[in-house]
Design a protein around this motif. Structure first.
Motif, PDB file in Angstrom:
ATOM      1  N   LYS A  41       0.818  -1.212   0.000  1.00 33.82           N
ATOM      2  CA  LYS A  41       0.000   0.000   0.000  1.00 33.82           C
ATOM      3  C   LYS A  41       0.858   1.272   0.000  1.00 33.82           C
ATOM      4  O   LYS A  41       0.697   2.144  -0.845  1.00 33.82           O
ATOM      5  CB  LYS A  41      -0.951   0.012   1.210  1.00 33.82           C
ATOM      6  CG  LYS A  41      -1.817  -1.225   1.317  1.00 33.82           C
ATOM      7  CD  LYS A  41      -2.701  -1.185   2.541  1.00 33.82           C
ATOM      8  CE  LYS A  41      -1.963  -1.161   3.870  1.00 33.82           C
ATOM      9  NZ  LYS A  41      -1.222  -2.395   4.188  1.00 33.82           N
ATOM     10  N   SER A  42       1.752   1.341   0.970  1.00 39.04           N
ATOM     11  CA  SER A  42       2.584   2.548   1.058  1.00 39.04           C
ATOM     12  C   SER A  42       3.469   2.694  -0.177  1.00 39.04           C
ATOM     13  O   SER A  42       3.701   3.810  -0.652  1.00 39.04           O
ATOM     14  CB  SER A  42       3.447   2.514   2.317  1.00 39.04           C
ATOM     15  OG  SER A  42       2.632   2.536   3.467  1.00 39.04           O
ATOM     16  N   THR A  43       3.940   1.579  -0.683  1.00 38.96           N
ATOM     17  CA  THR A  43       4.763   1.626  -1.892  1.00 38.96           C
ATOM     18  C   THR A  43       3.961   2.233  -3.053  1.00 38.96           C
ATOM     19  O   THR A  43       4.485   3.049  -3.821  1.00 38.96           O
ATOM     20  CB  THR A  43       5.257   0.205  -2.259  1.00 38.96           C
ATOM     21  OG1 THR A  43       5.962  -0.332  -1.138  1.00 38.96           O
ATOM     22  CG2 THR A  43       6.163   0.229  -3.460  1.00 38.96           C
ATOM     23  N   LEU A  95      -3.839   9.709   2.014  1.00 36.98           N
ATOM     24  CA  LEU A  95      -3.769   9.589   3.467  1.00 36.98           C
ATOM     25  C   LEU A  95      -3.335   8.173   3.812  1.00 36.98           C
ATOM     26  O   LEU A  95      -4.065   7.219   3.569  1.00 36.98           O
ATOM     27  CB  LEU A  95      -5.148   9.880   4.081  1.00 36.98           C
ATOM     28  CG  LEU A  95      -5.742  11.242   3.750  1.00 36.98           C
ATOM     29  CD1 LEU A  95      -7.202  11.317   4.189  1.00 36.98           C
ATOM     30  CD2 LEU A  95      -4.937  12.352   4.413  1.00 36.98           C
ATOM     31  N   ASP A  96      -2.119   8.049   4.321  1.00 32.69           N
ATOM     32  CA  ASP A  96      -1.608   6.728   4.652  1.00 32.69           C
ATOM     33  C   ASP A  96      -1.704   6.543   6.166  1.00 32.69           C
ATOM     34  O   ASP A  96      -0.878   7.031   6.917  1.00 32.69           O
ATOM     35  CB  ASP A  96      -0.155   6.598   4.172  1.00 32.69           C
ATOM     36  CG  ASP A  96       0.320   5.149   4.146  1.00 32.69           C
ATOM     37  OD1 ASP A  96      -0.352   4.290   4.753  1.00 32.69           O
ATOM     38  OD2 ASP A  96       1.362   4.873   3.526  1.00 32.69           O
ATOM     39  N   GLU A  97      -2.748   5.875   6.592  1.00 34.96           N
ATOM     40  CA  GLU A  97      -3.023   5.621   7.999  1.00 34.96           C
ATOM     41  C   GLU A  97      -3.140   6.891   8.841  1.00 34.96           C
ATOM     42  O   GLU A  97      -2.392   7.083   9.805  1.00 34.96           O
ATOM     43  CB  GLU A  97      -1.957   4.698   8.571  1.00 34.96           C
ATOM     44  CG  GLU A  97      -1.797   3.475   7.694  1.00 34.96           C
ATOM     45  CD  GLU A  97      -1.363   2.247   8.468  1.00 34.96           C
ATOM     46  OE1 GLU A  97      -1.720   2.174   9.653  1.00 34.96           O
ATOM     47  OE2 GLU A  97      -0.708   1.393   7.876  1.00 34.96           O
ATOM     48  N   PRO A  98      -4.105   7.728   8.504  1.00 36.59           N
ATOM     49  CA  PRO A  98      -4.227   8.997   9.226  1.00 36.59           C
ATOM     50  C   PRO A  98      -4.843   8.864  10.613  1.00 36.59           C
ATOM     51  O   PRO A  98      -4.801   9.812  11.377  1.00 36.59           O
ATOM     52  CB  PRO A  98      -5.152   9.823   8.318  1.00 36.59           C
ATOM     53  CG  PRO A  98      -5.995   8.814   7.632  1.00 36.59           C
ATOM     54  CD  PRO A  98      -5.121   7.610   7.439  1.00 36.59           C
TER      55      PRO A  98
HETATM   56 MG   LIG Z   1       2.189   1.160   4.896  1.00 42.94          MG
END
Ligand SMILES: [Mg+2]
Ligand SMILES: Nc1ncnc2c1ncn2[C@@H]1O[C@H](COP(=O)(O)OP(=O)(O)OP(=O)(O)O)[C@@H](O)[C@H]1O
Length: 326
Positions: A63-65, A180-183
């Motif tokens: 996901k983050s990638t 938004l990555d894990e806000p």
């Molecule tokens: Mg991640």
């Protein structure tokens, strides 16, 4: 034309691999061996303007990638990527002006500066005019209540306070897209609510496209109509949250009957009957039988004192999808 487009997108990382144990460790001094990690594999994705999509998957799914490639931080190994008509990595600066990002674990604010100074700097960077700036800060404050700690240096803020500022910062320039990555990671229920309200408001009122990565099913349920599920770098589901839930979960009818020990049912669509603390639980597939039809058949034979239909448990559904795939 889609605002975000990825076609056969790949990202692999080369990492040193060492055999296991001390031997492997020692050997790695002599001969380095590489291992290829396919963080994102053959990803196809199209996101339209104004959408709010939930991007989910277990730890390490990629996901983050993906977000890093979309924001231009990482260059794809292969494949095509286009955000608002631009290649994000090649036009990194230009791309940055039109997007907002929150990485839940990092800060984009200046650690030692008071919050208000950080925002002044952001105003300059994103070239937001004075009037719009004041209006937006006021509007953001209504939901996020950031003025409570406006004069405080960022480093003194609590996690929840900091995150409210991060959110405001990401939307300050009214970008086209916000990632938004894990806000909501590590936040209490009240702050989560505030942040969700804010995200929803920005999406609905300003038509800002939002891509939301989270492990919090509540975020997804609250905010996203569409979800994309990633598993080991591959997309395994892309569609409505409701569809996924319907496909993967059974409904449950919980009831209190007279003489439960005599209860027996042989009806198509009923998968299981079990005794729980709450009463008799009938698990059924609502694509085969409706709740009312099931109820009618039960009432014809048994005396039901009380009953309720239990909504599917989304968390359970997502877990199932992670574990079993589609
Ligand atoms: Mg991640
Ligand atoms: N810079 C890097 N170098 C080597 N491997 C990396 C790098 N960044 C990510 N990876 C690997 O790529 C895979 C995907 O990582 P990624 O951070 O995208 O997962 P994620 O879905 O965001 O997970 P999480 O839910 O834990 O945040 C993992 O196996 C990770 O170890």
């Amino acid at each position: 034309m889609s605002l975000i487009k990825a076609k056969n997108l790949n990202k692999s990382f080369r990492i040193y691999s060492q055999g296991s144990g001390i031997k492997g460790y020692l050997k790695s001094f002599v001969k380095r061996e590489y291992e290829e990690i396919h963080a994102v594999e053959d990803l196809n994705l199209e996101i339209e303007e104004g959408e709010m999509i939930g991007y989910i998957g277990s730890n390490g799914a990629g996901k983050s990638t993906t977000v890093k490639m979309l924001t231009g931080i990482l260059e794809p190994s292969s494949g095509l990527i286009e955000v608002d008509g631009r290649n994000p990595h090649k036009n990194r600066k230009k791309n940055a002006m039109h997007i907002g990002v929150v990485f839940g674990q990092k800060t984009q604010l200046w650690w030692d500066l008071p919050v208000k100074e950080s925002f002044k700097l952001l105003r300059e960077i994103y070239e937001v005019d004075e009037e719009a700036y004041s209006e937006r800060i006021e509007e953001f404050d209504e939901v996020l209540q950031i003025s409570e700690f406006w004069e405080q240096p960022v480093r003194k803020l609590s996690l929840g306070q900091k995150m409210r500022c991060e959110l405001a910062a990401a939307f300050l320039h009214h970008p086209k897209i916000v990632y938004l990555d894990e806000p909501t990671i590590g936040l209490d229920v009240a702050v989560k609510e505030r942040i969700r309200d804010f995200i929803r408001k920005m999406n609905e009122e300003k038509n800002i496209t939002v891509m939301l990565t989270t492990h919090d099913i509540g975020d997804i349920e609250d905010l996203c109509d569409r979800i994309v599920v990633l598993d080991k770098g591959k997309k395994i589901y892309d569609g409505a949250l409701d569809d996924l839930v319907n496909r993967f979960s059974s409904r449950r009818l919980v009831m209190e009957v007279k003489r439960p020990e005599e209860f027996e049912i042989e009806v198509k669509g009923v998968n299981e009957v079990k005794n729980t603390d709450e009463g008799l639980e009938v698990v059924f597939d609502r694509t085969v039988i409706t709740a009312s039809e099931l109820m009618r058949q039960i009432l014809a034979e048994y005396e039901v004192l009380d009953f309720q239909i239990k909504e599917p448990d989304i968390e359970e559904v997502v877990k199932k999808v992670y574990n079993e795939g589609i």
